[in-house]
Design a protein around this motif. Structure first.
Motif, PDB file in Angstrom:
ATOM      1  N   ASP A  64       0.777  -1.247   0.000  1.00 50.19           N
ATOM      2  CA  ASP A  64       0.000   0.000   0.000  1.00 50.19           C
ATOM      3  C   ASP A  64       0.800   1.285   0.000  1.00 50.19           C
ATOM      4  OD1 ASP A  64      -2.323  -1.419  -0.069  1.00 50.19           O
ATOM      5  OD2 ASP A  64      -2.761  -1.241   2.066  1.00 50.19           O
ATOM      6  N   ASP A  65       2.117   1.227   0.038  1.00 50.53           N
ATOM      7  CA  ASP A  65       2.892   2.464   0.085  1.00 50.53           C
ATOM      8  C   ASP A  65       2.641   3.270  -1.188  1.00 50.53           C
ATOM      9  OD1 ASP A  65       4.687   4.503   0.311  1.00 50.53           O
ATOM     10  OD2 ASP A  65       6.433   3.251   0.709  1.00 50.53           O
ATOM     11  N   MET A  66       1.946   4.408  -1.039  1.00 50.81           N
ATOM     12  CA  MET A  66       1.571   5.220  -2.197  1.00 50.81           C
ATOM     13  C   MET A  66       2.777   5.904  -2.839  1.00 50.81           C
ATOM     14  SD  MET A  66      -1.753   4.902  -2.502  1.00 50.81           S
ATOM     15  CE  MET A  66      -2.493   6.334  -3.303  1.00 50.81           C
ATOM     16  N   SER A  71       5.011  -1.985  -9.479  1.00 49.00           N
ATOM     17  CA  SER A  71       3.830  -2.561 -10.116  1.00 49.00           C
ATOM     18  C   SER A  71       3.221  -3.617  -9.200  1.00 49.00           C
ATOM     19  CB  SER A  71       4.226  -3.211 -11.442  1.00 49.00           C
ATOM     20  OG  SER A  71       5.031  -4.359 -11.214  1.00 49.00           O
ATOM     21  N   PRO A  72       1.964  -4.007  -9.457  1.00 45.98           N
ATOM     22  CA  PRO A  72       1.367  -5.088  -8.660  1.00 45.98           C
ATOM     23  C   PRO A  72       2.197  -6.368  -8.689  1.00 45.98           C
ATOM     24  CG  PRO A  72      -0.323  -3.939  -9.883  1.00 45.98           C
ATOM     25  CD  PRO A  72       0.978  -3.381 -10.356  1.00 45.98           C
ATOM     26  N   ALA A  73       2.771  -6.683  -9.836  1.00 43.03           N
ATOM     27  CA  ALA A  73       3.593  -7.902  -9.937  1.00 43.03           C
ATOM     28  C   ALA A  73       4.829  -7.794  -9.054  1.00 43.03           C
ATOM     29  CB  ALA A  73       3.997  -8.140 -11.393  1.00 43.03           C
ATOM     30  N   GLU A  74       5.445  -6.615  -9.030  1.00 37.21           N
ATOM     31  CA  GLU A  74       6.623  -6.427  -8.182  1.00 37.21           C
ATOM     32  C   GLU A  74       6.257  -6.501  -6.709  1.00 37.21           C
ATOM     33  OE1 GLU A  74       9.400  -3.491 -10.935  1.00 37.21           O
ATOM     34  OE2 GLU A  74       7.681  -2.653  -9.839  1.00 37.21           O
ATOM     35  N   ARG A  75       5.110  -5.946  -6.346  1.00 38.99           N
ATOM     36  CA  ARG A  75       4.664  -6.016  -4.960  1.00 38.99           C
ATOM     37  C   ARG A  75       4.403  -7.472  -4.560  1.00 38.99           C
ATOM     38  NH1 ARG A  75       3.091  -0.791  -3.047  1.00 38.99           N
ATOM     39  NH2 ARG A  75       2.963   0.734  -4.722  1.00 38.99           N
ATOM     40  N   GLU A  76       3.810  -8.227  -5.455  1.00 36.45           N
ATOM     41  CA  GLU A  76       3.562  -9.639  -5.175  1.00 36.45           C
ATOM     42  C   GLU A  76       4.865 -10.392  -4.970  1.00 36.45           C
ATOM     43  OE1 GLU A  76       0.926 -13.365  -6.930  1.00 36.45           O
ATOM     44  OE2 GLU A  76       1.426 -11.682  -8.250  1.00 36.45           O
ATOM     45  N   GLN A  77       5.865 -10.104  -5.779  1.00 41.10           N
ATOM     46  CA  GLN A  77       7.168 -10.758  -5.630  1.00 41.10           C
ATOM     47  C   GLN A  77       7.803 -10.419  -4.286  1.00 41.10           C
ATOM     48  OE1 GLN A  77       9.386  -9.488  -9.067  1.00 41.10           O
ATOM     49  NE2 GLN A  77       8.244 -10.810 -10.482  1.00 41.10           N
ATOM     50  N   ARG A  78       7.697  -9.158  -3.876  1.00 36.29           N
ATOM     51  CA  ARG A  78       8.262  -8.753  -2.586  1.00 36.29           C
ATOM     52  C   ARG A  78       7.557  -9.468  -1.443  1.00 36.29           C
ATOM     53  NH1 ARG A  78       8.466  -2.156  -3.205  1.00 36.29           N
ATOM     54  NH2 ARG A  78       9.805  -2.055  -5.053  1.00 36.29           N
ATOM     55  N   LEU A  79       6.240  -9.558  -1.527  1.00 33.67           N
ATOM     56  CA  LEU A  79       5.494 -10.241  -0.474  1.00 33.67           C
ATOM     57  C   LEU A  79       5.841 -11.722  -0.441  1.00 33.67           C
ATOM     58  CD1 LEU A  79       3.333  -9.645   1.702  1.00 33.67           C
ATOM     59  CD2 LEU A  79       1.614 -10.389   0.055  1.00 33.67           C
ATOM     60  N   ASP A  80       6.011 -12.322  -1.602  1.00 25.71           N
ATOM     61  CA  ASP A  80       6.396 -13.742  -1.666  1.00 25.71           C
ATOM     62  C   ASP A  80       7.771 -13.959  -1.052  1.00 25.71           C
ATOM     63  OD1 ASP A  80       4.033 -14.457  -2.864  1.00 25.71           O
ATOM     64  OD2 ASP A  80       4.837 -14.515  -4.901  1.00 25.71           O
TER      65      ASP A  80
END
Length: 310
Positions: A64-66, A71-80
């Motif tokens: 959520d950091d504005m 990108s959403p894909a990069e955020r997903e990779q970081r969370l993974d």
């Protein structure tokens, strides 16, 4: 103060201490109400609570950091990556919260499946922007709110079996999050999300388009006001249930939780007091009021620890 807390908790390793400090800074910066309430815990309890908050905030910021243009894909990779390192116990410097939260999990034997549920809900934020009904929202809140209360229980302690306090701990986490959903409905629309059950809004002829109009014009449409009032009533019901659990906590932990309960429920009061004008102002409890509630809690905390009313 942080050195006293870390010493009281028996945390001496320098790298581990730095991770706990990082988590504490996250709590102090982003969780004003929570951080104030943690001051009422014993020094030995506080680092673990900061670690849980820090982990949750760190994961939430990935999504959520504005200011982050990922990108959403990069955020997903970081969370993974964060998830994989957590479950393999890999605490390296690239994820500064992990050493502290893994140490807390081991020290208090917090079940790992709670963190699995939390991360599942975080992943939902990558793709889900609306919730059709209360059941769907509750599935999200199971991981994003209820498990936080359950993670806290081993640190707070209970007077009886932890299982007796568990439903109320879940309810408290949900009550706090329902308050956030109402207070932050305008901010959540900035992220293209609505955390209010669509079918319950529809009962007042409210949908995403109506909420978007309110967001764009910084006004609360009368039918939206009625819909938010109904959501406010739901949150109040959850608070009433959650309150029953405070007496089930260890005496030294009750002032902290009671203070957080009071201050967060008063945010709900403020939302009502501003007539649900959440699209033009942010409901908050004044610093003076927060300090008065904290001072009262501090007296109770001293008494619980046998210090008298000093």
């Amino acid at each position: 103060m942080i050195h006293t807390e870390l010493h009281a908790a028996g945390i001496d390793d320098s790298r581990l201490r730095e991770s706990y400090r990082y988590c504490r800074r996250l709590n102090a910066e982003h969780g004003r109400t929570y951080f104030l309430a943690t001051r009422l815990l014993t020094p030995s309890q506080r680092p673990a609570v900061h670690a849980l908050y820090g982990f949750a905030r760190y994961a939430d910021d990935i999504l959520d950091d504005m200011d982050d243009e990922a990108s959403p894909a990069e955020r997903e990779q970081r969370l993974d990556r964060l998830s994989a390192k957590f479950f393999t116990g890999t605490a390296d410097e690239s994820e500064p919260v992990l050493a502290a939260v893994l140490h807390t999990v081991h020290t208090y034997r917090i079940p790992l499946d709670l963190f699995g549920d939390f991360l599942t809900s975080m992943r939902m934020d990558l793709t889900i922007t609306d919730y059709p009904d209360r059941a769907a929202l509750n599935r999200y809140m199971r991981g994003s709110a209820a498990v936080i209360g359950l993670e806290m229980l081993p640190i707070l302690g209970t007077v009886g079996a932890a299982g007796e306090a568990a439903p109320y701990a879940e309810a408290l986490g949900q009550a706090f999050q329902l308050t956030n959903f109402l207070r932050d409905v305008d901010e959540d629309l900035e992220r293209n999300r609505v955390y209010l059950p669509a079918d319950e809004l529809a009962a007042f002829d409210v949908d995403r388009d109506v909420l978007t109009w309110c967001h764009q014009h910084h006004q609360t449409d009368p039918k939206v006001r009625r819909a938010l009032s109904a959501q406010h009533d739901v949150a109040r019901t959850v608070y009433r249930e959650a309150r029953k659990g405070i007496a089930l906590l260890a005496p030294e932990s009750r002032p902290c939780v009671a203070t957080a309960f009071t201050l967060y429920s008063e945010i709900l009061d403020r939302i009502e007091a501003i007539d649900f004008a959440v699209f033009s102002q942010r409901a908050s409890v004044s610093l003076g009021r927060r300090l008065r509630v904290f001072s009262s809690g501090l007296i109770r905390a001293h008494r619980a620890r046998g210090y008298g009313a000093a």
